[in-house]
Design an enzyme around this catalytic site. Sequence first.
Site, PDB file in Angstrom:
ATOM      1  CB  ALA A   8     -11.101 -36.237  30.663  1.00  0.00           C
ATOM      2  CB  SER A  66      -1.217 -38.288  34.717  1.00  0.00           C
ATOM      3  OG  SER A  66      -1.482 -38.344  36.116  1.00  0.00           O
ATOM      4  CE1 TYR A  84      -2.462 -33.035  34.388  1.00  0.00           C
ATOM      5  CE2 TYR A  84      -3.194 -34.886  35.751  1.00  0.00           C
ATOM      6  CZ  TYR A  84      -2.176 -34.170  35.138  1.00  0.00           C
ATOM      7  OH  TYR A  84      -0.871 -34.578  35.292  1.00  0.00           O
ATOM      8  CG  ASN A 144       7.402 -33.051  30.539  1.00  0.00           C
ATOM      9  OD1 ASN A 144       7.225 -33.831  31.464  1.00  0.00           O
ATOM     10  ND2 ASN A 144       7.667 -31.751  30.740  1.00  0.00           N
ATOM     11  N   GLY A 151       7.867 -28.491  27.667  1.00  0.00           N
ATOM     12  CA  GLY A 151       7.777 -28.268  29.115  1.00  0.00           C
ATOM     13  C   GLY A 151       9.054 -28.630  29.856  1.00  0.00           C
TER      14      GLY A 151
HETATM   15  N1  LIG Z   1       4.296 -33.949  39.184  1.00  0.00           N
HETATM   16  C1  LIG Z   1       3.408 -34.923  39.221  1.00  0.00           C
HETATM   17  O1  LIG Z   1       3.023 -35.406  40.297  1.00  0.00           O
HETATM   18  C2  LIG Z   1       2.862 -35.500  37.948  1.00  0.00           C
HETATM   19  C3  LIG Z   1       2.116 -36.676  38.013  1.00  0.00           C
HETATM   20  C4  LIG Z   1       1.606 -37.224  36.853  1.00  0.00           C
HETATM   21  C5  LIG Z   1       1.851 -36.607  35.623  1.00  0.00           C
HETATM   22  N2  LIG Z   1       2.574 -35.459  35.589  1.00  0.00           N
HETATM   23  C6  LIG Z   1       2.785 -34.856  34.260  1.00  0.00           C
HETATM   24  O2  LIG Z   1       4.163 -34.668  34.057  1.00  0.00           O
HETATM   25  C7  LIG Z   1       4.368 -33.568  33.165  1.00  0.00           C
HETATM   26  C8  LIG Z   1       5.373 -32.614  33.789  1.00  0.00           C
HETATM   27  O3  LIG Z   1       4.816 -32.093  34.983  1.00  0.00           O
HETATM   28  P1  LIG Z   1       5.691 -31.418  36.147  1.00  0.00           P
HETATM   29  O4  LIG Z   1       5.184 -31.976  37.404  1.00  0.00           O
HETATM   30  O5  LIG Z   1       7.115 -31.487  35.807  1.00  0.00           O
HETATM   31  O6  LIG Z   1       5.136 -29.917  36.028  1.00  0.00           O
HETATM   32  P2  LIG Z   1       5.888 -28.504  36.071  1.00  0.00           P
HETATM   33  O7  LIG Z   1       4.799 -27.508  36.293  1.00  0.00           O
HETATM   34  O8  LIG Z   1       7.047 -28.540  36.971  1.00  0.00           O
HETATM   35  O9  LIG Z   1       6.434 -28.353  34.561  1.00  0.00           O
HETATM   36  C9  LIG Z   1       5.548 -28.233  33.480  1.00  0.00           C
HETATM   37  C10 LIG Z   1       6.216 -27.396  32.403  1.00  0.00           C
HETATM   38  O10 LIG Z   1       5.303 -27.303  31.295  1.00  0.00           O
HETATM   39  C11 LIG Z   1       5.315 -25.963  30.814  1.00  0.00           C
HETATM   40  N3  LIG Z   1       4.074 -25.644  30.130  1.00  0.00           N
HETATM   41  C12 LIG Z   1       2.836 -25.524  30.677  1.00  0.00           C
HETATM   42  N4  LIG Z   1       1.958 -25.152  29.730  1.00  0.00           N
HETATM   43  C13 LIG Z   1       2.651 -25.063  28.560  1.00  0.00           C
HETATM   44  C14 LIG Z   1       2.286 -24.723  27.230  1.00  0.00           C
HETATM   45  N5  LIG Z   1       1.032 -24.374  26.915  1.00  0.00           N
HETATM   46  N6  LIG Z   1       3.241 -24.721  26.276  1.00  0.00           N
HETATM   47  C15 LIG Z   1       4.529 -25.060  26.591  1.00  0.00           C
HETATM   48  N7  LIG Z   1       4.922 -25.357  27.838  1.00  0.00           N
HETATM   49  C16 LIG Z   1       3.989 -25.376  28.812  1.00  0.00           C
HETATM   50  C17 LIG Z   1       5.494 -25.121  32.079  1.00  0.00           C
HETATM   51  O11 LIG Z   1       5.948 -23.801  31.767  1.00  0.00           O
HETATM   52  C18 LIG Z   1       6.506 -25.947  32.840  1.00  0.00           C
HETATM   53  O12 LIG Z   1       7.827 -25.589  32.509  1.00  0.00           O
HETATM   54  C19 LIG Z   1       2.999 -32.959  32.928  1.00  0.00           C
HETATM   55  O13 LIG Z   1       2.454 -33.435  31.710  1.00  0.00           O
HETATM   56  C20 LIG Z   1       2.173 -33.478  34.090  1.00  0.00           C
HETATM   57  O14 LIG Z   1       0.812 -33.529  33.788  1.00  0.00           O
HETATM   58  C21 LIG Z   1       3.093 -34.897  36.699  1.00  0.00           C
END
Ligand SMILES: NC(=O)c1ccc[n+]([C@@H]2O[C@H](COP(=O)([O-])OP(=O)(O)OC[C@H]3O[C@@H](n4cnc5c(N)ncnc54)[C@H](O)[C@@H]3O)[C@@H](O)[C@H]2O)c1
Length: 255
Positions: A157, A142, A155, A90, A13
């Site tokens: 869970a 998260s 999510y 990630n 990701g």
């Molecule tokens: N942004 C927040 O507030 C937040 C808070 C807590 C946790 N997170 C976690 O942080 C991580 C990154 O999130 P983000 O906010 O940067 O999100 P984002 O949507 O900006 O980036 C997520 C990336 O994951 C890729 N992705 C999604 N499904 C995929 C799959 N099946 N195979 C390969 N790639 C895949 C997407 O294409 C994207 O590039 C995630 O695990 C999210 O759950 C984010």
Amino acid sequence: MRGLNGKVAVVTGAGSGLGRGIALRLASEQVTIVVLDVDEAGAGLTVSMIKEQTGEALSIPTDICDYLACRVAVDQVIDQYGSIDILVNNAGWDKAMPFIDTDPELWQKIVNINLFGPLNMHHVVVPHMVEAGGGKIVNIASDAGRVGSSSEAVYSACKGGIVAFSKTLCREVARKGVLINNVCPGPSDTPLFAAFAGEGEKAEKLRAGLERAIPLHRLGTAQDIAGIVTFLASEEANFIVGQTISVSGGLTMHG
Ligand SMILES: NC(=O)c1ccc[n+]([C@@H]2O[C@H](COP(=O)([O-])OP(=O)(O)OC[C@H]3O[C@@H](n4cnc5c(N)ncnc54)[C@H](O)[C@@H]3O)[C@@H](O)[C@H]2O)c1
């Protein structure tokens, strides 16, 4: 940081948001980056950004929900670079909605990406790390998985599940040198957060409310998360294993 120069990291990701920030930060420590993402354009941009700062990076378009695709991608990394020293799980996704309005089809998608995806990646990477005598895994979970988050029940869970899973797996593999830790971002300013917040006045109210509630009075950034991930991947963290660290500006404080 010690022990990063010349290492090879797979970051899922990394075509967006936090993953891109983590990839850039690791690359700045002379770590070779392999981006696994379904978003080929985003992954390509991350690779170009790393190459602009004279780093080494490769994109292998991969859906982490597809076990065989994960195996093929990992085999390609081993063929090309000889090892995977660091894995950052990630990639993640959610669609915010009260649980009673969701349906099993949506649960399946959320569980596939946020739980089965990281399970697939651990299963195909850990044997290589064991054979090589060690490696570092950092899971981006998260705070939703620790304290809950309205409209993110399934999510949450999955994220709580990954924390529990990794504690058990690292009991099995820590003595073989594979050290696993979890980072729990709080609300962080990324495209995923923008989708969660929605649009217009509702989104502005949510953001303002969070900024008031967070002791540091702002949302997290990719840089905030990248620092702790880089530390955990480095030799500075060689006695840290099975831990879960929140990076939330103090919104959540765990003892
Ligand atoms: N942004 C927040 O507030 C937040 C808070 C807590 C946790 N997170 C976690 O942080 C991580 C990154 O999130 P983000 O906010 O940067 O999100 P984002 O949507 O900006 O980036 C997520 C990336 O994951 C890729 N992705 C999604 N499904 C995929 C799959 N099946 N195979 C390969 N790639 C895949 C997407 O294409 C994207 O590039 C995630 O695990 C999210 O759950 C984010």
